[in-house]
Design an enzyme around this catalytic site. Structure first.
Site, short mmCIF file in Angstrom:
data_model
loop_
_atom_site.label_atom_id
_atom_site.label_comp_id
_atom_site.label_asym_id
_atom_site.label_seq_id
_atom_site.Cartn_x
_atom_site.Cartn_y
_atom_site.Cartn_z
N GLU A 204 -28.53 -111.06 9.98
CA GLU A 204 -28.94 -110.38 11.21
C GLU A 204 -27.77 -109.81 12.01
OE1 GLU A 204 -31.64 -113.16 13.12
OE2 GLU A 204 -33.07 -113.01 11.49
N GLU A 322 -36.18 -113.08 4.75
CA GLU A 322 -36.56 -114.18 5.64
C GLU A 322 -37.75 -113.73 6.46
OE1 GLU A 322 -33.37 -116.10 7.95
OE2 GLU A 322 -34.77 -116.17 9.65
#
Length: 547
Positions: A204, A322
């Site tokens: 991220e 994810e």
């Protein structure tokens, strides 16, 4: 033969009894699912279903609840029999992606640490993600790999991509990735003979980032450096691990530049994350899960990424790296309960239609969205949903249209390791049983005398309402396997899933239960009860796409 026939008759009668029980008083509706059997519209990987293991320590808390317990990679009980059996139940092997928010704060206890202590994470609210840097000791890495080898899991390891960066005034970080410590871990892993399916760079840090971000030009250069490193270390290895990146939320402009700068084959997999339901403390999560419009909101992301890769002239493929649905550890009795299988299975079906090769669920264990209970290790409902998908849905995706209520979600694949197709039906309605007949385009029907005939989009002639159209009277007497999933006591928040009316749970030895179908007369429609999910494996559906 007589014994086998008696057993099949018993299963068929049992199936009819169960279906009769499902059809309790209430509304009923007829609908039609049309499956195009002529060609596959997309393909998943053999190991499409994937799950994650995270780094969070026990004092990771959200909204006043500490839901991780001892489920983090540094303290998970690897000797638990249910954990081992839960992973072993998947064949082909389950992919486990090791990573998460703290992965970019993990250092590895290799010789290049220079005598510095290999200390665990410590809570510090002034630090990014609320924790200090943590360290993976090599002895723990050895223990983890012993478990992976014993369980048969395939491992994707998320590397720390922040090493060597310098903070910039705009909140991003600059400078090249210092891969010295990562290279030491990769070499140690290769020298030990530990099999790694892939090395992923960062978590991220793409686009606007979470916590901080890295510009795409620098990220692409770092991916190329990782690819060179992996190629060098595994030079003599016939099967080199994949290189994956960036493990972030889809940002079309940023992702497009990463693909362009690493094409045609420097980046094997582009990974993106999904938390489309919002924060875990949202009191309207169930309403969102049951809302077809909310579920459809992800179509744009999957479609845009698929189109971007197709037009780029790259060998890079897409994974969901994810996906926990609701961020900040999910919500107890929602994301770890029966109702979440509506979202989860719909995500699997939708992403597969857009050429997603693997879909990694956050998490295998930990938080309020684990496939396994964090404390007892007992499988939550989504574990069984994932296992049924893995066993029943093959890699080839078939175009499926549904005529009727918008509360039914329908997906079809070629069946896994068996003839025919598997149809997945998800009923978001709590009031209506839907009787689903199935029509086909391009099916090949088996005749009684062994001949075959091609048919295209027409109903077969039969005195009963057919569940198949496009399959002729050779289907008379045929049965299909059905797997009906419902919550215990009809409670959507239940953490106990019923399969064909029977509660699913491990036995005293921690063994995963057998997942048995009921046999149903193939000439009858598929009865999808309110708030239920049905996998229907239709073996006599001889689709050209599946041959």
């Amino acid at each position: 033969m007589a014994a086998a026939g008696t057993q099949q008759l018993g299963r068929l009668l049992g199936g009819l009894w169960f279906l009769a029980a499902l059809l309790r008083p209430g509304g009923a509706a007829a609908a039609l699912a049309t499956v195009d059997a002529r060609r596959a519209v997309a393909a998943t990987g053999e190991d499409f279903v994937c799950a994650t293991l995270d780094w969070w320590p026990p004092d990771k808390c959200d909204y006043g609840t500490c839901a991780w317990g001892r489920a983090g990679l540094l303290n998970l009980d690897l000797s638990n029999k249910v954990l081992l059996n839960a992973v072993r139940a998947f064949s082909p092997p389950l992919v486990l992606r090791l990573g998460g928010s703290l992965q970019d704060k993990v250092v590895y206890g290799t010789a290049d640490l220079g005598g510095r202590p290999c200390a665990p994470f410590a809570k510090n609210v002034s630090e990014m993600h609320g924790f200090t840097q943590g360290c993976l000791p090599l002895r723990r890495w050895d223990e983890l790999n012993a478990f992976f080898q014993k369980s048969g899991a395939k491992i994707v390891f998320g590397l720390n991509a922040l090493n060597g960066r310098v903070p910039l005034p705009d909140g991003s970080v600059g400078g090249p990735w210092d891969y010295t410590n990562a290279a030491s871990l990769i070499r140690y892993t290769a020298n030990k003979g530990y099999r790694i399916h892939g090395w992923e760079l960062g978590n991220e840090l793409s686009g606007t980032g979470v916590g901080t971000r890295v510009g795409v030009d620098q990220y692409a250069a770092d991916v190329i450096a990782l690819k060179k490193l992996v190629d060098d270390i595994y030079r003599s290895n016939p099967s080199r691990p994949l290189v994956l990146a960036p493990g972030g939320f889809f940002d079309r402009a940023w992702f497009s530049q990463l693909v362009v700068k690493t094409k045609p084959n420097l980046l094997n997999v582009i990974t993106h994350h999904i938390y489309n339901l919002g924060p875990g403390n949202d009191t309207h999560l169930i309403d969102k899960i049951l809302n077809p419009s909310t579920l459809d909101g992800m179509i744009g992301t999957f479609s845009d990424l698929q189109g971007m890769l197709k037009s780029a002239g790259t060998s890079t493929v897409a994974w969901v790296g994810e996906a926990g649905g609701a961020y900040n550890s999910g919500r107890h009795l929602v994301t770890d309960a029966f109702v979440f299988s509506f979202w989860f299975l719909d995500q699997l079906g939708m992403s597969a239609k857009y050429d997603t090769k693997s879909y990694c669920r956050q998490s295998l264990i930990g938080g309020n969205y684990g496939l396994l209970n964090t404390t007892t290790f007992q499988p939550n409902p989504d574990y069984y949903s994932a296992l049924l998908w893995h066993r029943l849905m093959g890699t080839k995706v078939l175009a499926t249209t549904f005529s009727g209520t918008n509360k039914i979600r329908a997906y079809a694949h070629c069946a896994r390791d068996s003839p025919g197709i598997t149809l997945l039906l998800i009923n978001l309605s709590g009031n209506t049983t839907t009787q689903v007949s199935v029509t086909t385009q391009g099916a090949v029907a088996a005749h009684k005398h062994g001949a075959r005939k091609h048919v295209s989009g027409r109903k077969f002639r039969h005195i009963h309402a057919p569940s198949f159209t496009g399959v002729d009277d050779a289907a008379t007497g045929a049965v299909r396997d059905e797997y009906h999933l419902t919550p215990r006591d009809g409670n959507l928040r239940s953490q106990v899933m019923l399969l064909n009316g029977k509660a699913l749970a491990t036995d005293a030895a921690g063994n995963i239960p057998t997942l048995e179908a009921v046999n149903v007369d193939a000439a009858q429609p598929i009865a999808v009860a309110p708030y239920s999910i049905v996998f229907a494996r239709i073996s006599h559906f001889n689709a050209p796409a599946c041959s």
